[in-house]
Design a protein around this motif. Structure first.
Motif, mmCIF file in Angstrom:
data_model
loop_
_atom_site.group_PDB
_atom_site.id
_atom_site.type_symbol
_atom_site.label_atom_id
_atom_site.label_comp_id
_atom_site.label_asym_id
_atom_site.label_seq_id
_atom_site.Cartn_x
_atom_site.Cartn_y
_atom_site.Cartn_z
ATOM 1 N N SER A 210 0.828 -1.198 0.000
ATOM 2 C CA SER A 210 0.000 0.000 0.000
ATOM 3 C C SER A 210 0.870 1.259 0.000
ATOM 4 C CB SER A 210 -0.917 0.007 1.230
ATOM 5 O OG SER A 210 -1.638 1.222 1.308
ATOM 6 N N GLN A 211 0.509 2.213 -0.856
ATOM 7 C CA GLN A 211 1.240 3.480 -0.903
ATOM 8 C C GLN A 211 1.050 4.305 0.358
ATOM 9 O OE1 GLN A 211 3.423 4.407 -3.287
ATOM 10 N NE2 GLN A 211 3.082 2.375 -4.187
ATOM 11 N N ASP A 212 -0.002 3.978 1.108
ATOM 12 C CA ASP A 212 -0.225 4.695 2.366
ATOM 13 C C ASP A 212 0.925 4.464 3.343
ATOM 14 O OD1 ASP A 212 -2.615 5.538 1.316
ATOM 15 O OD2 ASP A 212 -3.813 3.977 2.309
ATOM 16 N N LEU A 213 1.524 3.275 3.281
ATOM 17 C CA LEU A 213 2.642 2.993 4.178
ATOM 18 C C LEU A 213 3.837 3.878 3.849
ATOM 19 C CD1 LEU A 213 2.458 -0.922 4.251
ATOM 20 C CD2 LEU A 213 1.651 0.683 5.991
ATOM 21 N N TYR A 214 4.112 4.047 2.554
ATOM 22 C CA TYR A 214 5.216 4.925 2.160
ATOM 23 C C TYR A 214 4.926 6.373 2.547
ATOM 24 C CZ TYR A 214 7.063 1.057 -0.635
ATOM 25 O OH TYR A 214 7.582 -0.141 -1.033
ATOM 26 N N GLU A 215 3.678 6.809 2.341
ATOM 27 C CA GLU A 215 3.319 8.186 2.688
ATOM 28 C C GLU A 215 3.407 8.418 4.187
ATOM 29 O OE1 GLU A 215 -0.504 8.802 1.052
ATOM 30 O OE2 GLU A 215 0.145 8.615 -1.044
ATOM 31 N N ALA A 216 2.961 7.415 4.980
ATOM 32 C CA ALA A 216 3.039 7.557 6.434
ATOM 33 C C ALA A 216 4.492 7.603 6.893
ATOM 34 C CB ALA A 216 2.303 6.402 7.106
ATOM 35 N N ALA A 217 5.336 6.766 6.295
ATOM 36 C CA ALA A 217 6.754 6.768 6.667
ATOM 37 C C ALA A 217 7.411 8.082 6.272
ATOM 38 C CB ALA A 217 7.462 5.590 5.998
ATOM 39 N N ALA A 218 7.041 8.634 5.103
ATOM 40 C CA ALA A 218 7.605 9.914 4.672
ATOM 41 C C ALA A 218 7.175 11.043 5.605
ATOM 42 C CB ALA A 218 7.184 10.210 3.240
ATOM 43 N N MET A 219 5.928 10.996 6.056
ATOM 44 C CA MET A 219 5.447 12.020 6.986
ATOM 45 C C MET A 219 6.162 11.940 8.321
ATOM 46 S SD MET A 219 1.356 12.020 6.216
ATOM 47 C CE MET A 219 1.077 13.254 7.498
ATOM 48 N N ASP A 220 6.611 10.727 8.686
ATOM 49 C CA ASP A 220 7.354 10.571 9.940
ATOM 50 C C ASP A 220 8.828 10.933 9.796
ATOM 51 O OD1 ASP A 220 5.113 9.763 11.262
ATOM 52 O OD2 ASP A 220 5.463 7.615 10.959
ATOM 53 N N GLY A 221 9.216 11.368 8.592
ATOM 54 C CA GLY A 221 10.583 11.812 8.381
ATOM 55 C C GLY A 221 11.517 10.757 7.819
ATOM 56 N N ALA A 222 10.988 9.626 7.385
ATOM 57 C CA ALA A 222 11.835 8.569 6.838
ATOM 58 C C ALA A 222 12.264 8.923 5.416
ATOM 59 C CB ALA A 222 11.087 7.236 6.841
ATOM 60 N N GLY A 223 13.555 8.820 5.139
ATOM 61 C CA GLY A 223 14.053 9.058 3.798
ATOM 62 C C GLY A 223 13.861 7.841 2.910
ATOM 63 N N ARG A 224 14.452 7.883 1.716
ATOM 64 C CA ARG A 224 14.261 6.783 0.759
ATOM 65 C C ARG A 224 14.822 5.475 1.291
ATOM 66 N NH1 ARG A 224 16.080 7.588 -5.386
ATOM 67 N NH2 ARG A 224 14.248 8.967 -5.245
ATOM 68 N N TRP A 225 16.010 5.518 1.882
ATOM 69 C CA TRP A 225 16.622 4.289 2.373
ATOM 70 C C TRP A 225 15.879 3.740 3.576
ATOM 71 C CZ3 TRP A 225 19.684 1.966 -0.810
ATOM 72 C CH2 TRP A 225 20.422 2.704 -1.727
ATOM 73 N N ARG A 226 15.393 4.637 4.439
ATOM 74 C CA ARG A 226 14.631 4.176 5.612
ATOM 75 C C ARG A 226 13.302 3.558 5.187
ATOM 76 N NH1 ARG A 226 17.093 3.889 10.463
ATOM 77 N NH2 ARG A 226 15.196 4.507 11.567
ATOM 78 N N ARG A 227 12.673 4.144 4.170
ATOM 79 C CA ARG A 227 11.416 3.563 3.685
ATOM 80 C C ARG A 227 11.667 2.196 3.050
ATOM 81 N NH1 ARG A 227 10.566 8.914 1.750
ATOM 82 N NH2 ARG A 227 11.003 8.239 -0.392
#
Length: 324
Positions: A210-227
């Protein structure tokens, strides 16, 4: 009160297993669709298992015009073929080569499709992603004859690299006939040919994230490698575990046609594996009982490896090939 009893009966009815006749009537269309596949599996996979009886015989196919009758007329020798296998140094050399090739492919080949899938999945433009996916997957449709020919034209004694080096005074370059690096060469051929198939599998798994997981991780400050570490790789973990179990099950099957085509170029000491060993003794030397015994040993060990790997997958919390 009556309403509660009716609800209880309904719940009990839903939990009760339907009779076989009712289930067949309900799923008869699906059953009929699977019958051709089941017939093919039975004819080409289960019926030939009966032929393993020749592993305990001094089998001679010329005793009768009928192969089944020849099995009935061949003398019974018990475990003599297995004793010959255990005392044959060529068999143990084939086992060693097989295990070394498996470990090389597990370390060098297995991670490649995962990395390629992550790279292709990170491409933003759909058209560029589709082109990259097609280019990576295209060699999967090539035959081993074509793959080896391509490598011969590049790394062989008359290949592009050797001809270029000769222009600068360097002679004796021929990787295709060097036993020392043959196992790395075989692994490279496998990577080029079959990595695209693994990429398709992992990309299919990534499409379900789900793209929602990537969006939630990005909102929490996770960069590309962390996601990638906390979202993408956990999503691929069940598929990785499944393919790893299947790969372990094929530990003793490392490419019959590929190695048979190159066996004469580097010699049996470097290229002999269990599949080519069975073929050489069973077909070329017509020692069918001995070859059947070697194949039976390989099959039993392969089943044991699958069960062990699947048990490890269960201990790691994954489903594996089948559930607990």
């Amino acid at each position: 009160m009556a309403t509660g009893k009716a609800a209880g009966k309904a719940a009990g009815g839903r939990g009760r297993k339907l009779p076989l006749r009712v289930r067949f009537r309900r799923d008869r269309t699906l059953v009929l669709m699977t019958l051709p596949a089941l017939l093919l599996v039975a004819v080409f996979h289960y019926v030939p298992v009966l032929g393993n009886v020749v592993a305990f015989q001094d089998y001679d196919p010329y005793l009768s015009e009928n192969g089944f009758a020849a099995m009935l007329e061949s003398p019974w020798i018990g475990l003599e073929n297995f004793d010959r296998i255990l005392a044959d140094s060529a068999f143990w050399r084939a086992v060693e080569n097989t295990l070394v090739l498996f470990l090389l492919q597990l370390v060098l080949f297995f991670p490649v499709p995962i990395v390629l899938a992550l790279l292709i999945n990170s491409i933003v433009r759909p058209r560029v992603r589709a082109v990259a996916q097609a280019i990576v997957y295209l060699p999967h449709f090539f035959s081993w004859v074509l793959v080896i020919t391509v490598f011969q034209q590049i790394f062989g004694g008359a290949g592009i690299i050797a001809q270029t080096l000769r222009q600068y005074g360097v002679e004796g370059f021929d990787l295709m006939t060097d036993p020392g690096i043959f196992k790395f060469l075989v692994t490279s051929e496998g990577v080029w040919k079959d990595a695209g198939w693994g990429v398709i599998v992992f990309l299919a798994a990534l499409s379900a994230v789900s793209q929602d997981l990537y969006e939630a991780a990005a909102m929490d400050g996770a960069g590309r490698w962390r996601r990638m570490w906390h979202v993408t790789l956990p999503a691929l973990r069940p598929v990785i575990a499944l393919l790893l179990v299947l790969r372990v099950g094929d530990a003793l099957t490392v490419g019959f046609e590929q190695l048979l085509l190159q066996r004469d170029a580097v010699g049996p000491d470097a290229a002999e594996v269990l599949d080519t060993y069975v073929w050489w003794n069973g077909i070329r030397n017509q020692d069918f009982g001995y070859a059947a015994a070697a194949g039976l040993v390989k099959g039993v060990v392969g089943v044991g490896l699958v069960l062990t790997a699947n048990k490890i997958a269960h201990l790691m919390g994954e489903q594996g090939v089948y559930r607990k």
